[in-house]
Motif scaffolding. Structure first.
Motif, PDB file in Angstrom:
ATOM      1  N   LYS A 218       0.823  -1.200   0.000  1.00 46.88           N
ATOM      2  CA  LYS A 218       0.000   0.000   0.000  1.00 46.88           C
ATOM      3  C   LYS A 218       0.860   1.254   0.000  1.00 46.88           C
ATOM      4  CE  LYS A 218      -3.990   2.142   2.223  1.00 46.88           C
ATOM      5  NZ  LYS A 218      -5.004   2.053   3.296  1.00 46.88           N
ATOM      6  N   TRP A 219       1.994   1.213   0.679  1.00 46.20           N
ATOM      7  CA  TRP A 219       2.879   2.367   0.784  1.00 46.20           C
ATOM      8  C   TRP A 219       4.322   1.950   0.520  1.00 46.20           C
ATOM      9  CZ3 TRP A 219       0.069   6.665   1.168  1.00 46.20           C
ATOM     10  CH2 TRP A 219      -1.163   6.604   1.806  1.00 46.20           C
ATOM     11  N   VAL A 220       5.084   2.848  -0.082  1.00 42.77           N
ATOM     12  CA  VAL A 220       6.537   2.684  -0.233  1.00 42.77           C
ATOM     13  C   VAL A 220       7.183   4.024   0.085  1.00 42.77           C
ATOM     14  CG1 VAL A 220       6.361   0.861  -1.980  1.00 42.77           C
ATOM     15  CG2 VAL A 220       6.449   3.271  -2.689  1.00 42.77           C
ATOM     16  N   SER A 221       8.474   4.013   0.331  1.00 45.19           N
ATOM     17  CA  SER A 221       9.168   5.273   0.591  1.00 45.19           C
ATOM     18  C   SER A 221       9.416   5.999  -0.727  1.00 45.19           C
ATOM     19  CB  SER A 221      10.497   5.007   1.300  1.00 45.19           C
ATOM     20  OG  SER A 221      11.396   4.354   0.424  1.00 45.19           O
ATOM     21  N   VAL A 222       9.495   7.315  -0.669  1.00 45.45           N
ATOM     22  CA  VAL A 222       9.745   8.092  -1.889  1.00 45.45           C
ATOM     23  C   VAL A 222      11.118   7.764  -2.465  1.00 45.45           C
ATOM     24  CG1 VAL A 222       8.208   9.980  -1.300  1.00 45.45           C
ATOM     25  CG2 VAL A 222      10.566  10.035  -0.488  1.00 45.45           C
ATOM     26  N   SER A 223      12.044   7.366  -1.608  1.00 48.00           N
ATOM     27  CA  SER A 223      13.387   7.011  -2.083  1.00 48.00           C
ATOM     28  C   SER A 223      13.318   5.818  -3.033  1.00 48.00           C
ATOM     29  CB  SER A 223      14.307   6.692  -0.899  1.00 48.00           C
ATOM     30  OG  SER A 223      14.439   7.795  -0.044  1.00 48.00           O
ATOM     31  N   ASP A 224      12.548   4.792  -2.664  1.00 51.77           N
ATOM     32  CA  ASP A 224      12.411   3.616  -3.527  1.00 51.77           C
ATOM     33  C   ASP A 224      11.726   3.976  -4.834  1.00 51.77           C
ATOM     34  OD1 ASP A 224      13.614   2.036  -1.623  1.00 51.77           O
ATOM     35  OD2 ASP A 224      11.732   1.374  -0.719  1.00 51.77           O
ATOM     36  N   GLU A 225      10.690   4.803  -4.747  1.00 50.75           N
ATOM     37  CA  GLU A 225       9.976   5.183  -5.966  1.00 50.75           C
ATOM     38  C   GLU A 225      10.870   6.000  -6.894  1.00 50.75           C
ATOM     39  OE1 GLU A 225       6.223   5.593  -8.289  1.00 50.75           O
ATOM     40  OE2 GLU A 225       6.921   4.253  -6.693  1.00 50.75           O
ATOM     41  N   LEU A 226      11.643   6.934  -6.347  1.00 53.14           N
ATOM     42  CA  LEU A 226      12.519   7.769  -7.185  1.00 53.14           C
ATOM     43  C   LEU A 226      13.651   6.959  -7.790  1.00 53.14           C
ATOM     44  CD1 LEU A 226      12.695  11.036  -5.049  1.00 53.14           C
ATOM     45  CD2 LEU A 226      11.391  10.626  -7.140  1.00 53.14           C
ATOM     46  N   THR A 227      14.100   5.934  -7.094  1.00 56.84           N
ATOM     47  CA  THR A 227      15.130   5.061  -7.663  1.00 56.84           C
ATOM     48  C   THR A 227      14.605   4.352  -8.900  1.00 56.84           C
ATOM     49  OG1 THR A 227      16.168   4.707  -5.513  1.00 56.84           O
ATOM     50  CG2 THR A 227      16.619   3.073  -7.213  1.00 56.84           C
ATOM     51  N   VAL A 228      13.385   3.861  -8.820  1.00 56.88           N
ATOM     52  CA  VAL A 228      12.766   3.201  -9.968  1.00 56.88           C
ATOM     53  C   VAL A 228      12.540   4.202 -11.103  1.00 56.88           C
ATOM     54  CG1 VAL A 228      10.706   1.994 -10.754  1.00 56.88           C
ATOM     55  CG2 VAL A 228      11.710   1.416  -8.559  1.00 56.88           C
ATOM     56  N   VAL A 229      12.161   5.403 -10.757  1.00 55.75           N
ATOM     57  CA  VAL A 229      11.986   6.452 -11.762  1.00 55.75           C
ATOM     58  C   VAL A 229      13.307   6.720 -12.483  1.00 55.75           C
ATOM     59  CG1 VAL A 229      11.555   8.924 -12.089  1.00 55.75           C
ATOM     60  CG2 VAL A 229       9.992   7.563 -10.685  1.00 55.75           C
ATOM     61  N   ASP A 230      14.410   6.778 -11.742  1.00 54.19           N
ATOM     62  CA  ASP A 230      15.727   6.976 -12.357  1.00 54.19           C
ATOM     63  C   ASP A 230      16.063   5.844 -13.329  1.00 54.19           C
ATOM     64  OD1 ASP A 230      16.157   9.349 -11.023  1.00 54.19           O
ATOM     65  OD2 ASP A 230      17.254   8.431  -9.368  1.00 54.19           O
ATOM     66  N   HIS A 231      15.764   4.603 -12.907  1.00 55.71           N
ATOM     67  CA  HIS A 231      16.020   3.465 -13.802  1.00 55.71           C
ATOM     68  C   HIS A 231      15.183   3.576 -15.071  1.00 55.71           C
ATOM     69  CE1 HIS A 231      18.565   1.791 -10.899  1.00 55.71           C
ATOM     70  NE2 HIS A 231      17.717   1.030 -10.231  1.00 55.71           N
ATOM     71  N   TYR A 232      13.933   3.978 -14.911  1.00 60.01           N
ATOM     72  CA  TYR A 232      13.057   4.090 -16.072  1.00 60.01           C
ATOM     73  C   TYR A 232      13.565   5.169 -17.031  1.00 60.01           C
ATOM     74  CZ  TYR A 232       8.896   4.760 -18.913  1.00 60.01           C
ATOM     75  OH  TYR A 232       8.044   4.858 -19.975  1.00 60.01           O
ATOM     76  N   ILE A 233      13.950   6.316 -16.487  1.00 61.56           N
ATOM     77  CA  ILE A 233      14.462   7.404 -17.325  1.00 61.56           C
ATOM     78  C   ILE A 233      15.712   6.950 -18.062  1.00 61.56           C
ATOM     79  CG2 ILE A 233      15.508   9.701 -17.270  1.00 61.56           C
ATOM     80  CD1 ILE A 233      13.626  10.382 -14.958  1.00 61.56           C
TER      81      ILE A 233
END
Length: 354
Positions: A218-233
């Protein structure tokens, strides 16, 4: 043979009836205590007890049989007829019980005939039917209140389960689309024997791990989400030259606030899909992110060349809105604009909400 345990609803109903009917009997007895004493009071208790038994039987029969089977199904005429017949029958049985079973134990008075019991409607009405109706009315009123409360809680639970199922469905819609684009990128790298192939596979592996495991939370830390965003970019940037794509990131992370998984990733995916993916010229994507102890702000902008491509009701954005409504109800801000060939989405969420 296994013994089946009573359901929580059955136990609750039993406890309620024990308390309610005991209180009703004690209240009726205490109310008559000052008016009667001695042997008369003892007889009164016996009469009250006999009436009390049939109040319980009558109220439960009216609620669980007549109301549930006829009134709830809008069979009002049949309900009314059966109610009158039932009240008359219960009143007659109650009087027969008192006259022929209870009274012989404490009085030698002559018994009323069965014909008199069946035909003396006025006496039945005032001495037997009214007590049954009064007890049944209070009982049924409380049962309707309890039923309304239970139905409301059940509806809330069902709506929550429905929202959770819809959210899982939304995530399953996002994942295949993302995987399809990413695998195409890696496939293109492998054809040219690029040195970036292994790095891209590692990044894709991290993203898949995030989607399969953390993405279902249900929840994740913003750090984990931004890491995935960096990989996607990084993976998407492999498809474009510096002249075609420019990504600017402004990250100010002062607090590791929790957010729903795949929230920001969906917005970044949309920016690439409707920006670089459909622009023949250069596309610029700007990502601004800021957190503190009170809120998280994520803003993403992408340029677009065709005004017809601007659409604030796309599937991806609809999914985002549904996720925000599910997780934060009305306690969030989602601003979507499209002006001067710049498409912008800004999301502001509280730092803690559950």
């Amino acid at each position: 043979m296994m013994k089946s345990e009573a359901t929580p609803y059955t136990k609750q109903n039993i406890y309620f009836q024990l308390v309610f009917w005991s209180a009703l009997f004690l209240f009726g007895t205490a109310r008559s205590y000052d008016d009667y004493n001695g042997g008369i009071f003892k007889q009164l208790i016996i009469y009250n007890f006999c009436h009390w038994i049939f109040q319980i039987l009558g109220a439960n029969f009216i609620y669980y049989t007549l109301i549930r089977q006829f009134f709830d199904r809008k069979k009002y005429l049949r309900f009314s007829i059966y109610l009158i017949i039932s009240l008359y029958s219960i009143s007659v049985i109650n009087r027969i019980f008192i006259v022929y079973i209870a009274e012989p134990f404490f009085t030698n008075e002559s018994k009323d005939s069965l014909i008199s019991i069946f035909t003396d409607l006025k006496y039945l009405l005032f001495h037997y039917t009214f007590p049954i109706i009064s007890g049944a009315f209070i009982f049924i009123s409380i049962m309707f209140i309890i039923r309304y409360k239970d139905e409301k809680e059940n509806n809330i639970r069902l709506e929550k389960e429905k929202a959770e199922l819809e959210l899982k469905s939304l995530k399953s819609q996002l994942n295949p689309h993302f995987l399809f684009n990413t695998l195409n990128n890696i496939y293109s790298l492998s054809l040219s024997n690029s040195d970036k192939t292994s790095t891209s596979i590692s990044q894709l592996s991290d993203i898949l791990d995030y989607i399969l495991y953390k993405g279902q939370k249900k929840w994740v830390s913003v750090s984990d989400e931004l890491t995935v965003v960096d990989h996607y970019i990084a993976l998407e940037s492999l498809r474009y030259s510096d002249q075609r794509l420019k990504v600017i990131r402004d990250i100010d992370r002062n607090s590791s606030n929790p957010i729903p998984p795949l929230l920001y990733l969906t917005l970044v995916e949309n920016a690439f899909k409707h920006g670089a993916g459909k622009n023949s010229g250069q596309t610029e994507i700007k990502i601004k992110f800021k957190t503190n102890e009170k809120f998280s702000v994520f803003k993403i902008e992408n340029t677009y060349s065709n005004p017809l491509e601007y659409n604030d009701q796309g599937i991806g954005l609809q999914n985002i809105k549904k996720q925000l409504e599910y997780h934060y109800q009305e306690y969030f801000t989602c601003t979507i604009t499209g002006e001067n060939n710049i498409f912008s989405v800004e999301i502001i969420t509280p730092s803690q909400y559950d």
